[in-house]
Design an enzyme around this catalytic site. Structure first.
Site, PDB file in Angstrom:
ATOM      1  N   ASP A  25       0.868  -1.189   0.000  1.00  0.00           N
ATOM      2  CA  ASP A  25       0.000   0.000   0.000  1.00  0.00           C
ATOM      3  C   ASP A  25       0.900   1.233   0.000  1.00  0.00           C
ATOM      4  O   ASP A  25       1.759   1.396   0.862  1.00  0.00           O
ATOM      5  CB  ASP A  25      -0.897  -0.011   1.247  1.00  0.00           C
ATOM      6  CG  ASP A  25      -1.949   1.095   1.200  1.00  0.00           C
ATOM      7  OD1 ASP A  25      -3.139   0.772   1.201  1.00  0.00           O
ATOM      8  OD2 ASP A  25      -1.566   2.279   1.157  1.00  0.00           O
ATOM      9  N   ASP A 133      -3.809   2.195  -5.239  1.00  0.00           N
ATOM     10  CA  ASP A 133      -2.485   2.190  -4.600  1.00  0.00           C
ATOM     11  C   ASP A 133      -2.244   0.957  -3.729  1.00  0.00           C
ATOM     12  O   ASP A 133      -1.394   0.982  -2.859  1.00  0.00           O
ATOM     13  CB  ASP A 133      -2.286   3.473  -3.779  1.00  0.00           C
ATOM     14  CG  ASP A 133      -2.839   3.382  -2.368  1.00  0.00           C
ATOM     15  OD1 ASP A 133      -3.866   2.706  -2.174  1.00  0.00           O
ATOM     16  OD2 ASP A 133      -2.230   3.977  -1.469  1.00  0.00           O
ATOM     17  N   GLU A 134      -2.960  -0.112  -4.005  1.00  0.00           N
ATOM     18  CA  GLU A 134      -2.930  -1.234  -3.085  1.00  0.00           C
ATOM     19  C   GLU A 134      -3.053  -2.555  -3.840  1.00  0.00           C
ATOM     20  O   GLU A 134      -3.872  -2.669  -4.751  1.00  0.00           O
ATOM     21  CB  GLU A 134      -4.138  -1.040  -2.156  1.00  0.00           C
ATOM     22  CG  GLU A 134      -4.259  -1.967  -1.030  1.00  0.00           C
ATOM     23  CD  GLU A 134      -5.616  -1.769  -0.323  1.00  0.00           C
ATOM     24  OE1 GLU A 134      -6.304  -0.754  -0.553  1.00  0.00           O
ATOM     25  OE2 GLU A 134      -5.973  -2.665   0.440  1.00  0.00           O
TER      26      GLU A 134
HETATM   27  P1  TTP Z   1      -5.122   5.211   1.046  1.00  0.00           P
HETATM   28  O1  TTP Z   1      -4.136   4.141   0.759  1.00  0.00           O
HETATM   29  O2  TTP Z   1      -6.224   4.897   1.988  1.00  0.00           O
HETATM   30  O3  TTP Z   1      -4.400   6.489   1.637  1.00  0.00           O
HETATM   31  P2  TTP Z   1      -3.007   7.130   1.266  1.00  0.00           P
HETATM   32  O4  TTP Z   1      -2.246   6.291   0.303  1.00  0.00           O
HETATM   33  O5  TTP Z   1      -3.200   8.542   0.849  1.00  0.00           O
HETATM   34  O6  TTP Z   1      -2.269   7.172   2.661  1.00  0.00           O
HETATM   35  P3  TTP Z   1      -1.649   5.972   3.492  1.00  0.00           P
HETATM   36  O7  TTP Z   1      -1.876   4.712   2.715  1.00  0.00           O
HETATM   37  O8  TTP Z   1      -0.200   6.318   3.620  1.00  0.00           O
HETATM   38  O9  TTP Z   1      -2.366   5.996   4.787  1.00  0.00           O
HETATM   39  O10 TTP Z   1      -5.795   5.698  -0.278  1.00  0.00           O
HETATM   40  C1  TTP Z   1      -5.071   5.804  -1.505  1.00  0.00           C
HETATM   41  C2  TTP Z   1      -5.486   7.041  -2.254  1.00  0.00           C
HETATM   42  O11 TTP Z   1      -6.890   7.037  -2.453  1.00  0.00           O
HETATM   43  C3  TTP Z   1      -5.174   8.320  -1.530  1.00  0.00           C
HETATM   44  O12 TTP Z   1      -3.868   8.807  -1.786  1.00  0.00           O
HETATM   45  C4  TTP Z   1      -6.230   9.251  -2.019  1.00  0.00           C
HETATM   46  C5  TTP Z   1      -7.409   8.362  -2.364  1.00  0.00           C
HETATM   47  N1  TTP Z   1      -8.446   8.491  -1.331  1.00  0.00           N
HETATM   48  C6  TTP Z   1      -9.490   9.378  -1.539  1.00  0.00           C
HETATM   49  O13 TTP Z   1      -9.559  10.029  -2.585  1.00  0.00           O
HETATM   50  N2  TTP Z   1     -10.423   9.532  -0.552  1.00  0.00           N
HETATM   51  C7  TTP Z   1     -10.382   8.855   0.626  1.00  0.00           C
HETATM   52  O14 TTP Z   1     -11.248   9.015   1.481  1.00  0.00           O
HETATM   53  C8  TTP Z   1      -9.292   7.921   0.819  1.00  0.00           C
HETATM   54  C9  TTP Z   1      -9.192   7.134   2.106  1.00  0.00           C
HETATM   55  C10 TTP Z   1      -8.362   7.782  -0.171  1.00  0.00           C
HETATM   56 MG    MG Z   2      -2.054   4.188   0.603  1.00  0.00          MG
END
Ligand code: TTP
Ligand code: MG
Length: 436
Positions: A25, A133-134
């Site tokens: 992730d 992103d996962e």
């Molecule tokens: P995440 O993997 O949940 O968040 P992140 O990568 O920004 O942060 P981290 O993993 O380090 O905690 O989500 C991936 C992307 O999805 C994030 O960069 C932006 C998008 N996203 C949204 O647009 N709205 C949201 O509510 C969430 C949770 C994520």
């Molecule tokens: Mg993330």
């Protein structure tokens, strides 16, 4: 492992005993992408979202850099709240902390995500992409528990070195433990949960970390005095069953680490490609062209072994700071011709001969399979291109071109030999070619 005496090996906390799963992730993904094309934003509080322009304060935060999170800004928060907690840098400097705000540019983030996913597909035979992103990787055949941490570090290093964004990785014998593990030590995390450790790993976590426990179930469990996964694992399964029916038993098992799900691949591949990153941007035309030739040969060889014919040949040139340029040419009909791949790739690449390039790639798409077998795979954009025709696309700081998206649903980049044995990064700085 000890033999139970009945010829079977003990299970791993109820999970599949022989599976090694990676959950990858990306850290503050959209913000990390913005930093790729605007390196000055590195280390700064950065919010990516909508609605922060004056007079337009309806919108939400998509993500915030970890520096911005320290000010209480988080995903899905109203943009007005974010602005209260972290005013924009552009505002008059009143001495308060301030941060940078950028709008969401999903097309650009998808391009970067494709780069990351290409590496993941290269590092594992089975990849399940679950969001932009996962992803989960089944790496059972690529590594062993004794070197799993090194393998995971290698995957992390490749993503950082070749794309420039940071991933957190969890390694575990089950999908649910791998997911929790990747989140445990963010950002830049790497957590390994070995077989036999899953139940202990879960025990201190809040019950909502147990797969299948949502806010409603969590509230009911808390009413029963069950706060953590450990409490749930220690609860009376009959009591859980009488309260939740069959699901009660399932939750009980999951709290103890049980999860027999396998990593199932996301979908059919659409293209075959090989890419190679340079440690630094390369200007020397011969060096780039040599690399391109090697990639053309390798990808044509792969297609030949897969029995795939191709109608579209493309190249990629990533130029600093991180502009992804693709060029492609479609032929009147499907071919299987390695020399032609090389020739067309070099022609398409000619405009980048004198430019600094961080990464090169060759891609074959519009695949069909020989022997009269029905084509399993579709082209990358479904556009019918009769006759040879060049297409081009550039994704840069001004946003992506609308046409010819890079669809790397199945992109296998060149393989570092060390992926197999989980050594450190390739010190030559340039990925080597190896068969896979
Ligand atoms: P995440 O993997 O949940 O968040 P992140 O990568 O920004 O942060 P981290 O993993 O380090 O905690 O989500 C991936 C992307 O999805 C994030 O960069 C932006 C998008 N996203 C949204 O647009 N709205 C949201 O509510 C969430 C949770 C994520
Ligand atoms: Mg993330």
């Amino acid at each position: 492992m000890t033999d139970r005496g009945d010829g079977t090996l003990p299970g791993v906390d109820g999970g599949a005993p022989d599976q090694i799963v990676l959950h990858v992730d990306m850290d503050c993904f959209y913000a990390a992408c913005e930093r790729l094309r605007e390196p000055e934003l590195e280390g700064e509080p950065l919010v990516v979202g909508m609605g922060y322009e004056p007079g337009d304060d309806i919108g939400a935060v998509a993500t915030a850099s970890y520096e911005a999170r320290e000010h209480g800004v988080e995903s899905a928060q109203a943009i007005s709240t974010a602005l209260e907690r972290l005013p924009r840098k552009a505002d008059p400097d009143n001495g308060d902390p301030a941060g940078y705000y950028r709008p969401v540019d999903l097309d650009y983030y998808s391009e970067i995500a494709a780069e990351v996913k290409a590496i993941l597909h290269d590092c594992a035979d089975v990849v399940r992409e679950v969001s932009i992103d996962e992803a989960y990787l089944d790496v059972t055949d690529r590594t062993g528990w004794s070197v799993a941490e090194g393998f995971a570090r290698h995957v992390k290093n490749r993503i950082e070195r070749e794309v420039g964004v940071v991933a957190s990785v969890g390694v575990a014998p089950t999908l649910s433990a791998a997911k929790v593990a990747s989140d445990r030590d963010k950002p830049d995390g790497l957590v390994v949960v070995e077989p036999g450790e899953v139940a202990d790993f879960f025990a201190p976590l809040d019950i909502e970390a147990v797969h299948g426990v949502g806010p409603v179930t969590a509230r009911e469990l808390r009413e029963m005095g069950i706060e953590t996964a450990g409490d749930l694992a220690a609860a009376d399964p009959h009591e859980l069953e009488s309260r939740f029916g069959e699901r009660g038993r399932e939750l009980y098992d999951r709290a103890r680490g049980a999860d027999d799900r396998a990593v199932t691949p996301t979908g059919d591949p659409k293209s075959l490609s090989r890419e190679s990153a340079f440690a630094e941007a390369v200007e020397d035309a011969d060096r780039k062209r040599d690399q391109l030739r090697a990639l053309a040969e390798a990808v044509a060889d792969r297609a030949s072994r897969e029995g795939a014919q191709y109608r579209t040949i493309g190249v990629k040139a990533v130029t600093p700071p991180y502009d992804i340029n693709t060029r492609e040419r479609s032929l009147p009909g499907p071919v299987e011709d390695a020399d032609l791949v090389e020739e067309i790739a070099l022609e398409l690449f000619a405009e980048f001969d004198d430019e600094p390039v961080r990464k090169v790639g060759v891609r074959l798409s519009n695949l069909s399979f020989a022997g009269g077998e029905q084509a399993r795979l579709t082209g990358w954009d479904g556009v019918d291109r009769s006759g040879a025709e060049d297409q081009q696309a550039t994704v840069d700081a001004d946003g992506p071109a609308a046409d010819a998206p890079v669809d790397d649903a199945e992109t296998a980049t060149d393989e570092d030999a060390e992926v197999q044995d989980a050594n450190g990064p390739n010190t030559a700085g340039q990925s080597s070619l190896a068969d896979f």
